[in-house]
Write a protein that holds these residues in place. Structure first.
Motif, PDB file in Angstrom:
ATOM      1  N   UNK A  28       0.840  -1.202   0.000  1.00 62.02           N
ATOM      2  CA  UNK A  28       0.000   0.000   0.000  1.00 62.02           C
ATOM      3  C   UNK A  28       0.877   1.256   0.000  1.00 62.02           C
ATOM      4  N   UNK A  29       1.930   1.238   0.801  1.00 60.96           N
ATOM      5  CA  UNK A  29       2.844   2.396   0.820  1.00 60.96           C
ATOM      6  C   UNK A  29       3.531   2.568  -0.530  1.00 60.96           C
ATOM      7  N   UNK A  30       3.700   1.481  -1.266  1.00 62.67           N
ATOM      8  CA  UNK A  30       4.334   1.543  -2.585  1.00 62.67           C
ATOM      9  C   UNK A  30       3.366   1.962  -3.681  1.00 62.67           C
ATOM     10  N   UNK A  31       2.091   2.206  -3.320  1.00 67.02           N
ATOM     11  CA  UNK A  31       1.139   2.736  -4.293  1.00 67.02           C
ATOM     12  C   UNK A  31       0.090   1.782  -4.801  1.00 67.02           C
ATOM     13  N   UNK A  32       0.002   0.598  -4.208  1.00 67.26           N
ATOM     14  CA  UNK A  32      -0.972  -0.392  -4.669  1.00 67.26           C
ATOM     15  C   UNK A  32      -2.262  -0.331  -3.861  1.00 67.26           C
ATOM     16  N   UNK A  33      -3.398  -0.519  -4.550  1.00 67.76           N
ATOM     17  CA  UNK A  33      -4.631  -0.893  -3.873  1.00 67.76           C
ATOM     18  C   UNK A  33      -4.534  -2.389  -3.575  1.00 67.76           C
ATOM     19  N   UNK A  34      -5.165  -2.833  -2.480  1.00 65.20           N
ATOM     20  CA  UNK A  34      -4.880  -4.177  -1.974  1.00 65.20           C
ATOM     21  C   UNK A  34      -6.145  -5.029  -1.877  1.00 65.20           C
ATOM     22  N   UNK A  35      -6.101  -6.185  -2.536  1.00 61.64           N
ATOM     23  CA  UNK A  35      -7.075  -7.250  -2.304  1.00 61.64           C
ATOM     24  C   UNK A  35      -6.527  -8.096  -1.169  1.00 61.64           C
ATOM     25  N   UNK A  36      -7.275  -8.178  -0.088  1.00 59.72           N
ATOM     26  CA  UNK A  36      -6.840  -8.889   1.114  1.00 59.72           C
ATOM     27  C   UNK A  36      -7.628 -10.183   1.251  1.00 59.72           C
ATOM     28  N   UNK A  37      -6.942 -11.312   1.338  1.00 57.42           N
ATOM     29  CA  UNK A  37      -7.641 -12.587   1.495  1.00 57.42           C
ATOM     30  C   UNK A  37      -7.077 -13.356   2.681  1.00 57.42           C
ATOM     31  N   UNK A  38      -7.960 -14.063   3.351  1.00 59.56           N
ATOM     32  CA  UNK A  38      -7.612 -14.944   4.463  1.00 59.56           C
ATOM     33  C   UNK A  38      -8.910 -15.603   4.919  1.00 59.56           C
ATOM     34  N   UNK A  39      -8.801 -16.495   5.899  1.00 60.84           N
ATOM     35  CA  UNK A  39     -10.009 -17.103   6.463  1.00 60.84           C
ATOM     36  C   UNK A  39     -10.657 -16.213   7.510  1.00 60.84           C
ATOM     37  N   UNK A  77      -4.221   5.680   2.627  1.00 59.77           N
ATOM     38  CA  UNK A  77      -4.723   6.333   1.432  1.00 59.77           C
ATOM     39  C   UNK A  77      -4.960   5.415   0.254  1.00 59.77           C
ATOM     40  N   UNK A  78      -4.922   4.092   0.479  1.00 64.96           N
ATOM     41  CA  UNK A  78      -5.166   3.137  -0.593  1.00 64.96           C
ATOM     42  C   UNK A  78      -6.504   2.440  -0.354  1.00 64.96           C
ATOM     43  N   UNK A  79      -7.032   1.829  -1.405  1.00 65.39           N
ATOM     44  CA  UNK A  79      -8.275   1.071  -1.279  1.00 65.39           C
ATOM     45  C   UNK A  79      -7.973  -0.352  -0.826  1.00 65.39           C
ATOM     46  N   UNK A  80      -8.897  -0.938  -0.076  1.00 69.65           N
ATOM     47  CA  UNK A  80      -8.769  -2.311   0.402  1.00 69.65           C
ATOM     48  C   UNK A  80     -10.037  -3.084   0.070  1.00 69.65           C
ATOM     49  N   UNK A  81      -9.866  -4.309  -0.392  1.00 69.33           N
ATOM     50  CA  UNK A  81     -10.986  -5.196  -0.692  1.00 69.33           C
ATOM     51  C   UNK A  81     -10.774  -6.494   0.078  1.00 69.33           C
ATOM     52  N   UNK A  82     -11.395  -6.636   1.269  1.00 71.98           N
ATOM     53  CA  UNK A  82     -11.221  -7.858   2.054  1.00 71.98           C
ATOM     54  C   UNK A  82     -12.140  -8.974   1.559  1.00 71.98           C
TER      55      UNK A  82
END
Length: 288
Positions: A28-39, A77-82
């Motif tokens: 995220x600090x490097x400029x990516x929006x993040x898709x977050x996956x886990x159980x 400041x990035x988007x997250x999609x859990x």
């Protein structure tokens, strides 16, 4: 499908805690929006079960969740999609991939951090049921291929993309002692050894199409599960430990610096690279 996101997107597995969480924040600090996956979607749901098939260790609660990591990503400041995803379910893996692509239309980085959390990791050789060994191989290798085969075609749509696979020193070195006494079980080590062969093949086949593939060996990292169990002491006697922020920072560097190309297809020793580049302020601490 929505229009592809304007920002690059990183798909991170095992992102609810530990190296996955730290890697997601670094990306995220490097400029990516993040898709977050886990159980573990919600705080308080995290559990870690016995690491041996005998069930001598009880299930314990561990902190961390996708919703917590998502808030931390958004604070940067990035988007997250859990998205809830279970490595032992092909349907769950494919559904998470489809949901990410439907939402944001692109993937630029795949950070394969999640591992199968179940009995067998610390079984000694004659105590290991074949079913436990099969589960290790399924979660840590075969279903990783399911995820890669689904997302690599989309990675190749980008001018420059990344596959970063979290491996383990147990895949390439002999344990200093038996499982539970400084070492680890064969089932876990063998599954990670199989997975460690993937990055080199991806490099050979797709580097010319802009895909950078890496294996990252984090060294000994004390995890939330180990902290909850108090089970890291037998390893700390043999290996220098580091916080999860160390491999996390290396993940962010690999996916953002052209200098990282020197490691394409190779094993990245996270603790050495972090120390050499000074990626985490104050680490390693000065020797007394």
């Amino acid at each position: 499908m929505n229009r592809p996101a304007a920002n690059p997107v990183a798909f991170v597995t095992g992102a609810s805690r530990g190296i996955g969480r730290c890697g997601a924040l670094a990306l995220a600090r490097a400029g990516y929006d993040i898709v977050l996956t886990a159980r573990t979607l919600h705080e308080g749901e995290g559990r870690t079960g016995p690491t041996t098939s005998s069930g001598e260790q009880a299930t314990v609660t561990v902190p961390g969740s996708l919703e917590t990591t998502a808030r931390e990503v958004e604070a940067l400041g990035r988007r997250a999609l859990p998205l809830r995803m279970d490595l032992m379910s092909r349907e769950s893996i494919l559904a998470a991939c489809d949901a990410a692509l439907d939402a944001w239309g692109r993937v630029d980085v795949l950070f394969n951090n999640a591992i199968y959390q179940g009995p067998g990791a610390m079984d000694r050789f004659l105590d290991l049921p074949l079913e436990a060994a099969q589960n290790m191989l399924t979660g840590n290798y075969l279903h990783q291929i399911v995820l890669l085969q689904r997302l690599v075609p989309h990675l190749l749509e980008q001018e420059r993309s990344y596959v970063i696979n979290m491996t383990s020193g147990s895949a390439s070195m002999n344990p200093p002692g038996p499982a539970g006494a400084g070492g680890w079980g064969v089932a876990y080590a063998a599954s990670k050894a199989a997975f460690a062969r993937v990055a080199g093949v991806l490099h050979a086949e797709y580097f010319g199409q802009g895909l950078r593939a890496y294996n990252v060996d984090p060294g000994h990292i004390v995890t939330e599960a180990q902290k909850a169990r108090g089970s890291a002491k037998h390893l700390e006697a043999h290996f220098r430990s580091a916080p999860a922020e160390v491999p996390g920072a290396v993940i962010g560097w690999l996916a953002s610096s052209p200098d990282a190309d020197q490691y394409c297809g190779e094993i990245v020793r996270a603790q050495k690279v972090c120390k050499d580049l000074g990626l985490v302020e104050g680490w390693p601490p000065p020797r007394a």
